[in-house]
Design an enzyme around this catalytic site. Structure first.
Site, PDB file in Angstrom:
ATOM      1  N   HIS A  25       0.785  -1.116  -0.015  1.00 39.34           N
ATOM      2  CA  HIS A  25      -0.127  -0.029  -0.034  1.00 39.34           C
ATOM      3  C   HIS A  25       0.902   1.173   0.007  1.00 39.34           C
ATOM      4  O   HIS A  25       0.668   2.215  -0.652  1.00 39.34           O
ATOM      5  CB  HIS A  25      -1.145   0.054   1.112  1.00 39.34           C
ATOM      6  CG  HIS A  25      -1.740   1.202   1.091  1.00 39.34           C
ATOM      7  ND1 HIS A  25      -1.433   2.440   1.673  1.00 39.34           N
ATOM      8  CD2 HIS A  25      -3.165   1.416   0.710  1.00 39.34           C
ATOM      9  CE1 HIS A  25      -2.317   3.337   1.600  1.00 39.34           C
ATOM     10  NE2 HIS A  25      -3.336   2.773   0.810  1.00 39.34           N
TER      11      HIS A  25
ATOM     12  N   ASP B   8      -6.755   6.554 -10.755  1.00 42.81           N
ATOM     13  CA  ASP B   8      -7.005   6.477  -9.390  1.00 42.81           C
ATOM     14  C   ASP B   8      -8.291   6.689  -8.708  1.00 42.81           C
ATOM     15  O   ASP B   8      -9.133   5.546  -8.501  1.00 42.81           O
ATOM     16  CB  ASP B   8      -6.157   7.616  -8.743  1.00 42.81           C
ATOM     17  CG  ASP B   8      -5.447   7.792  -7.167  1.00 42.81           C
ATOM     18  OD1 ASP B   8      -6.302   6.653  -6.575  1.00 42.81           O
ATOM     19  OD2 ASP B   8      -5.100   8.502  -6.798  1.00 42.81           O
TER      20      ASP B   8
ATOM     21  N   HIS C  46       2.104   8.274  -7.938  1.00 42.07           N
ATOM     22  CA  HIS C  46       1.850   9.642  -7.562  1.00 42.07           C
ATOM     23  C   HIS C  46       3.309  10.283  -7.550  1.00 42.07           C
ATOM     24  O   HIS C  46       3.323  11.149  -8.392  1.00 42.07           O
ATOM     25  CB  HIS C  46       1.290   9.951  -6.002  1.00 42.07           C
ATOM     26  CG  HIS C  46       0.069   9.430  -6.081  1.00 42.07           C
ATOM     27  ND1 HIS C  46      -1.010   9.909  -6.664  1.00 42.07           N
ATOM     28  CD2 HIS C  46      -0.631   8.611  -4.980  1.00 42.07           C
ATOM     29  CE1 HIS C  46      -2.268   9.462  -6.255  1.00 42.07           C
ATOM     30  NE2 HIS C  46      -1.988   8.645  -5.368  1.00 42.07           N
TER      31      HIS C  46
HETATM   32 ZN   LIG Z   1      -4.473   5.174  -4.775  1.00 38.01          ZN
END
Ligand SMILES: [Zn+2]
Length: 445
Positions: free
Chosen positions: A207, A321, A270
């Protein structure tokens, strides 16, 4: 199957009268141009290569148009997101994902990487089938015909050294070995990585360095087969960098590098708040950076150093996303727009580079061969080059003028799977993604 294309825009060039011969696995056997089409099964006008959406959380679609009055920042938005995550069950999430994947396909995303961490019951206990949710997502992708890389995600802590919050319990497997065992079962149950006939690939994700300790990251980087794509959220927020520096005395990127987790199979999502050293590490590793420009703008995350990453040797990909916007063209344009806003210069990426991020870059991040290369997926998107938005455009610059509204037919594995916004392969009740979404969202209110 033979597909004829009047104008195929590929690699920054226009190939006139292209013919694509597709093998029985949906891969390109022969790609030729200008040689007279002969008999074809499908005849397209102007087309571009399929688009790879390298980062999605399908359920976030349920927040679209419902959080814009909330103000706040990423962390405020996250509370609404957690409330929605708490209401999902395998069947309701499967139906929502079918609508979301249908919307993506009709919009011209031909492949998607679903970063999946809602694994267990809301109290953290396992379903009778421990991969019930992941298998529901895979079934949803197969029903609509989008290519899926299911990125099953390891999630252990709420912050370095901190237990999961109650609303995060269903994300966690307890420890890395339990996650690995479940991942192996999923890879077996779903057909395994790179099953030639299947459109579902099983990948993996950490994650973030907030949610997984360094030893566990090192363990899975070593344990997963080398071909399995490995994704991780990286430095989306300055607070993540601060937590990493406080707990481990290194940036999140340095932590991943030290854990042996940066390589060409790695995608960092990101990559917004990076140091010069971080950029060098990602470039030297040949990793992919997955930018999600419409989400990063929506959440006020910031603008990452895309040009610097590419110049250092990293590859670039794009993701939708949170799915507040599902449009590969707008996502691609927003990448360049961010570069222009932060640099004061136009043309930071050429149209060909942008198109490459949209297509080949996304596929690479998802562990897939480039679309429309010999041996690669026969995935392509027909674009209306004569719409009110696109008419007059140089075809090689369509990526900067078209939107999802200009997508006509969408081809995955040599088959037409969407046509003018409607799904082709679904049953009679499932052709309109808007209807699928409306029904699925109603169930989750
Ligand atoms: Zn994400």
């Amino acid at each position: 199957v033979r597909i004829g294309v009047e104008r195929l825009v590929l690699g920054g060039r226009v190939l006139p009268d292209a013919v694509i011969e597709v093998d029985e696995h949906g891969m390109v056997a022969v790609l030729g141009a200008g040689n007279g089409a002969g008999a074809v099964d499908v005849s397209l006008g102007t087309a571009v290569a399929g688009a790879g959406n390298a980062h999605s959380h399908a359920f976030h679609r349920g927040l679209r148009g419902r959080t814009h009055g909330d103000g706040g920042d990423f962390w405020v938005w996250r509370q609404a997101m957690y409330a929605l995550a708490g209401r999902l069950e395998p069947d309701t999430y499967g139906r929502l994902a079918e609508g979301v994947f249908g919307e993506m396909l009709a919009a011209g995303w031909t492949a998607v990487g679903e970063f999946h961490y809602v694994h267990h019951r809301p109290d953290g206990t396992r379903y009778d089938e421990p991969n019930a949710v992941g298998l529901a997502l895979a079934a949803a992708a197969r029903r609509v015909g989008i290519r899926l890389t299911l990125l099953d995600t390891l999630y252990l802590t709420s912050a370095p050294g901190e237990r999961l919050l109650p609303e995060q319990r269903r994300f966690g497997d307890g420890d890395v070995e339990a996650w690995l065992a479940r991942w192996q079962e999923l890879a077996g149950a779903a057909g395994g990585p790179s099953d030639a006939d299947d459109t579902v690939t099983i990948g993996a994700a950490v994650h973030s360095v907030r949610a997984v300790p360094p030893e566990a990251i090192a363990r899975i980087a070593a344990a997963l087969p080398a071909a399995v794509p490995l994704h991780v959220h990286l430095s989306e927020q300055p607070a993540e960098n601060a937590q990493s520096l406080a707990a481990y005395r290194v940036t999140p990127t340095r932590l991943l590098a030290d854990a042996g987790a940066l390589s060409p199979r790695t995608s960092v999502v990101h990559a917004t708040h990076l140091t010069a050293d971080d950029i060098d590490l990602l470039g030297a590793a040949g990793s992919s950076a997955v930018f999600c420009p419409t989400t990063e703008a929506d959440l006020g995350d910031g603008i990452g150093p895309a040009r610097e990453l590419v110049d250092a040797g990293a590859a670039l990909a794009l993701g939708s996303d949170q799915n507040a916007v599902v449009d590969p063209f707008l996502e691609t344009r927003a990448l360049e727009a961010g570069e222009r806003l932060r640099s004061g210069r136009r043309g930071r990426f050429s149209p060909a580079e942008l198109d490459d991020a949209r297509s080949t870059g996304g596929y690479r991040a998802l562990g897939l061969a480039a679309p429309l290369t010999v041996g690669g997926p026969a995935d392509l998107v027909e674009v209306d080059a004569g719409s009110v938005r696109t008419t007059g455009s140089d075809p090689t610059q369509l990526v900067l003028t078209a939107t999802a509204a200009d997508v006509l037919r969408v081809v995955v594995g040599g088959r037409v799977v969407a046509d003018r916004g409607m799904l082709v392969r679904a049953g009679p009740d499932g052709r309109d993604p808007a209807a699928l979404l409306a029904a699925a969202l109603e169930e989750l209110r």
